[in-house]
Design a protein around this motif. Structure first.
Motif, PDB file in Angstrom:
ATOM      1  N   SER A  63      11.822  44.663 104.002  1.00 40.50           N
ATOM      2  CA  SER A  63      12.264  45.345 102.783  1.00 40.50           C
ATOM      3  C   SER A  63      11.897  44.584 101.516  1.00 40.50           C
ATOM      4  CB  SER A  63      13.776  45.578 102.828  1.00 40.50           C
ATOM      5  OG  SER A  63      14.479  44.342 102.851  1.00 40.50           O
ATOM      6  N   TYR A 166      11.502  50.742 100.307  1.00 43.85           N
ATOM      7  CA  TYR A 166      12.531  51.526 100.996  1.00 43.85           C
ATOM      8  C   TYR A 166      11.874  52.430 102.022  1.00 43.85           C
ATOM      9  CZ  TYR A 166      14.229  50.012  96.491  1.00 43.85           C
ATOM     10  OH  TYR A 166      14.493  49.237  95.390  1.00 43.85           O
ATOM     11  N   SER A 179      17.614  50.908 103.019  1.00 42.99           N
ATOM     12  CA  SER A 179      17.382  49.964 101.928  1.00 42.99           C
ATOM     13  C   SER A 179      17.940  48.607 102.327  1.00 42.99           C
ATOM     14  CB  SER A 179      18.061  50.456 100.649  1.00 42.99           C
ATOM     15  OG  SER A 179      17.963  49.493  99.617  1.00 42.99           O
TER      16      SER A 179
END
Length: 265
Positions: A63, A166, A179
């Motif tokens: 991420s 994301y 997320s």
């Protein structure tokens, strides 16, 4: 779709390890996905305890470029021989915590691995799975760095989190957004995507709900999140006290996902 928390700050079971970090295992769209890898190899131990074979993972996603999300990637590459790792190129910049002394970036040895795939602002992984950076989008809500910074031209500057991305997964009639830390602002992210379900950290742990200002921001955050039809599962950098505060307002629209816990959508 199934989402399992392999690593998170808390654990409800003595046999499941916890550490400051995040790692999620996802089964969706006919794929097995690793989303983040915690700060160590402990997520692998939890996977073994939970009966999850990480050698069978098809796709890995990072991420953003912080150690508590990518610290276990080298260990993952040792046990998995096939999964590409999708990551933003600027995730390998130098990042620091609020003390500006501790390097919280990624192990640069990862750059030598041929399975690293640098992502574009929109990266389609499959017909129903897409990575987005949202770097070109306007942030209508504040997204403070809370002291986190990066090194640029030999200077410390506030992190703008352009290294964050994301994962949106569409399955059936549901759009699920994953997320890691929501550094660009959880309110901005929900505003951009309007997902049916959002899973991840909200990065609110620096807000003290015992203070007037902290409580005000958390209350306003809860109210805005509730204005969307989204169902929320949070963890990690939201903070336990902050989650409890939000929960009093959001009730059954918000739940916590500890190490070892799972959700089926």
């Amino acid at each position: 779709m199934k989402i399992v928390s392999l690593m998170e700050n808390t654990s409800q079971c003595p046999e499941i390890l916890a550490e400051h970090g995040l790692s999620l295992y996802i089964e969706a769209d006919g794929k097995k996905i690793l989303f983040d890898s915690g700060q160590s190899s402990n997520f692998i131990k939890n996977a073994e305890t939970l009966g999850i074979d990480l050698a069978a993972v098809d796709i890995a996603v990072l991420s953003h470029g912080h150690y508590d999300h990518g610290g276990g990637l080298l260990a993952f590459l040792e046990i998995n021989e096939k999964a590409p790792i999708y990551i933003r190129e600027d995730a390998f910049a130098r990042y620091y915590n609020s003390i500006r002394e501790a390097d919280i970036g990624l192990d640069k040895r990862l750059l030598k691995n041929k399975r690293i795939r640098f992502t574009k602002d929109v990266e389609k992984l499959s017909p129903n799975m897409v990575l987005y950076s949202c770097n070109e989008k306007v942030r209508p809500y504040p997204s403070p760095a809370y002291g986190l910074c990066k090194e640029a031209d030999g200077q410390f500057v506030p992190d703008d989190f352009l290294h964050e991305q994301y994962l949106e997964i569409t399955e059936g009639n549901k759009r699920v957004l994953i997320s890691g830390c929501s550094h660009k602002g959880i309110l901005n992210i929900v505003n951009w995507f309007h997902p049916d379900i959002l899973v991840g950290g909200f990065h609110l742990m620096k807000l003290d709900p015992e203070t007037e200002e902290g409580a005000k921001v958390l209350r306003e955050t809860a109210e805005i999140l509730l204005s969307y039809p989204t169902r929320y599962f949070t963890c990690h950098c939201t903070g336990e006290a902050q989650f409890k505060f939000l929960k009093t307002y959001m009730e059954n629209r918000l739940d916590y996902l500890s190490s070892g816990q799972s959700i089926v959508i």
